[in-house]
Design an enzyme around this catalytic site. Structure first.
Site, short mmCIF file in Angstrom:
data_model
loop_
_atom_site.label_atom_id
_atom_site.label_comp_id
_atom_site.label_asym_id
_atom_site.label_seq_id
_atom_site.Cartn_x
_atom_site.Cartn_y
_atom_site.Cartn_z
N GLU A 52 0.84 -1.20 0.00
CA GLU A 52 0.00 0.00 0.00
C GLU A 52 0.88 1.25 0.00
O GLU A 52 1.01 1.97 0.99
CB GLU A 52 -0.91 -0.04 1.24
CG GLU A 52 -2.05 0.95 1.19
CD GLU A 52 -3.18 0.52 0.26
OE1 GLU A 52 -4.23 1.15 0.31
OE2 GLU A 52 -3.00 -0.42 -0.54
N SER B 271 -6.35 -0.85 0.06
CA SER B 271 -7.07 -0.61 1.31
C SER B 271 -7.58 0.81 1.38
O SER B 271 -8.64 1.06 1.95
CB SER B 271 -6.14 -0.87 2.50
OG SER B 271 -5.70 -2.20 2.52
N HIS C 106 -11.65 -4.40 -3.47
CA HIS C 106 -11.06 -4.58 -2.14
C HIS C 106 -11.47 -5.94 -1.59
O HIS C 106 -12.56 -6.12 -1.07
CB HIS C 106 -11.51 -3.45 -1.21
CG HIS C 106 -10.89 -3.52 0.14
ND1 HIS C 106 -11.51 -3.04 1.27
CD2 HIS C 106 -9.71 -4.03 0.55
CE1 HIS C 106 -10.74 -3.25 2.31
NE2 HIS C 106 -9.65 -3.85 1.90
N ASN D 184 -9.61 -10.82 3.72
CA ASN D 184 -8.71 -11.91 4.08
C ASN D 184 -9.37 -12.88 5.06
O ASN D 184 -9.98 -12.43 6.03
CB ASN D 184 -7.45 -11.27 4.71
CG ASN D 184 -6.33 -12.26 4.93
OD1 ASN D 184 -6.30 -13.32 4.32
ND2 ASN D 184 -5.40 -11.92 5.79
N ASN E 76 -12.25 0.49 5.17
CA ASN E 76 -11.07 0.94 5.91
C ASN E 76 -11.18 2.37 6.44
O ASN E 76 -10.45 2.73 7.36
CB ASN E 76 -9.82 0.77 5.07
CG ASN E 76 -9.41 -0.69 5.05
OD1 ASN E 76 -9.53 -1.39 6.04
ND2 ASN E 76 -8.95 -1.16 3.91
#
Length: 289
Positions: free
Chosen positions: A95, A122, A143, A146, A193
Site C-alpha cells: 500500500e 485498502s 477490495h 482476508n 477501511n
C-alpha cells in the site's frame, strides 16, 4: 466473466497468493507475478497451508477438487512475458502510492487498451490510479477481504471515470468465484477501511493509555458485540505495518487528525512486531516447543 479466463495477479504476498489459489480453484488460469523470487517461494508454501484451511472450513465447496490440478493452472514469474495473454489484472502490491504508480506505468504499454485493471487497495483513491492510465474507464477498485477463498463479499469501488462495462466485467469475475460485489463510490479508505482503521487505531490508543489490555479490548467486541474477531486481533491478521500504512494514507488524504496513527502502533511496527506474520503483535503467535 466465465471460468477459464487468464488473470494476471500482481503481487505474491498473502493476499495475492490467496487470490491466485481462489481463482485457480474456480477454473481460471493465473499468472502470479512478483519482483521477488522469495515472495513466490513463500506463495507456494502458502498454497498448501491455505488449501488445508479452506477444505477444513468449507469441505462441501471444494469437494472433488485436487490441489495438484489447481496448482497446474498457476504460472509464477518475476516478469511480464505472458502479460499480453490476459484481459483482467488484479494488483495486490504494498500500500504505497509510488510503488503502485510504477506497476501501472509498466503495465500500460504491455496490455490491450481493453484490459480491466482491478486495484486491490485498502485506502488509495481509485480515481488517482486511473489518472496514471490512458484508459481510466478500465480501472476499478476491488477490495478483497482476508482470507480471500473464505470471504464471499467484495467491496468494489467505482472511480470517477470507471465505466458501466468495467463494473459489469468486475461483477462477472466475482460471480465466477462465488462472491458478491458491494459497489461503492471512490473516496480514500472507501467504506471498510475508512471505518475499520479508525477502530483499530483507537483500540491501540486504549491499550497505550492503559485503559485495558489487548485481550480485554477484543473480548468486549467478541463476547459483548458478537464480532467474530476483535479489532486488535484483526489488526494482527491484516498486519500492523499495513494498518500503519493505511492510516498514513488516510491522514494525508483527508488532513484530518482523527487518522493520526497511534504512537504505540508506530513503535510496534518499528520493533518488527507486525502481528501474525512476524509471530507477535498485540498478541503472541509464536509456536510453543
Amino acid at each position: 466473466m466465465s471460468s477459464g479466463s487468464t488473470i494476471l495477479v500482481v503481487g505474491a504476498g498473502t493476499m495475492g497468493a490467496d487470490l491466485a489459489l481462489d481463482l485457480a480453484s474456480h477454473g481460471h488460469s493465473v499468472i502470479l507475478k512478483d519482483i521477488d523470487e522469495r515472495a513466490l517461494a513463500r506463495a507456494k508454501t502458502r498454497f498448501t497451508e491455505l488449501w488445508r484451511l479452506v477444505n477444513l472450513m468449507d469441505r462441501k465447496r471444494y469437494a472433488g477438487i485436487q490441489l495438484d490440478d489447481v496448482l497446474a493452472r498457476i504460472v509464477m514469474t518475476t516478469r511480464y512475458e505472458h502479460a499480453n495473454e490476459v484481459s483482467f489484472v488484479i494488483e495486490n502490491i504494498v500500500e504505497n502510492i509510488e510503488a503502485k504508480q510504477r506497476v501501472y506505468r509498466e503495465l500500460g504499454p504491455l496490455l490491450s487498451p481493453e484490459t480491466v485493471y482491478a486495484v486491490n487497495s485498502s485506502c488509495i483513491s481509485i480515481t488517482k490510479v486511473g489518472s496514471w492510465m490512458s484508459r481510466p474507464d478500465r480501472v476499478i477498485g476491488m477490495h478483497l477481504l482476508n482470507p480471500v477463498p473464505l470471504k464471499h463479499l467484495v467491496e468494489v469501488i467505482v472511480g470517477h471515470h470507471t465505466s458501466k462495462e468495467t463494473i459489469g466485467e468486475a461483477e462477472a469475475l466475482l460471480r465466477s468465484l462465488g462472491k458478491e460485489a458491494v459497489v461503492v463510490n471512490d473516496s480514500p479508505g472507501f467504506v471498510t477501511n475508512r471505518i475499520l482503521m479508525l477502530t483499530i487505531n483507537e483500540a491501540a490508543f486504549v491499550v497505550q493509555d492503559r485503559v485495558a489490555s489487548p485481550d480485554k479490548v477484543d473480548r468486549i467486541f467478541t463476547d459483548g458485540f458478537g464480532h467474530r474477531m476483535g479489532p486488535l486481533a484483526t489488526g494482527d491478521l491484516i498486519g500492523l505495518d499495513t494498518i500503519l500504512h493505511s492510516l498514513e494514507v488516510l491522514y494525508q488524504s483527508y488532513c484530518d487528525p482523527k487518522f493520526r496513527p497511534c504512537p504505540l502502533l508506530v513503535k510496534m511496527v518499528d520493533a518488527g512486531q507486525l502481528g501474525r506474520k512476524s509471530g507477535k503483535g498485540f498478541f503472541d503467535y509464536a509456536e510453543t516447543p
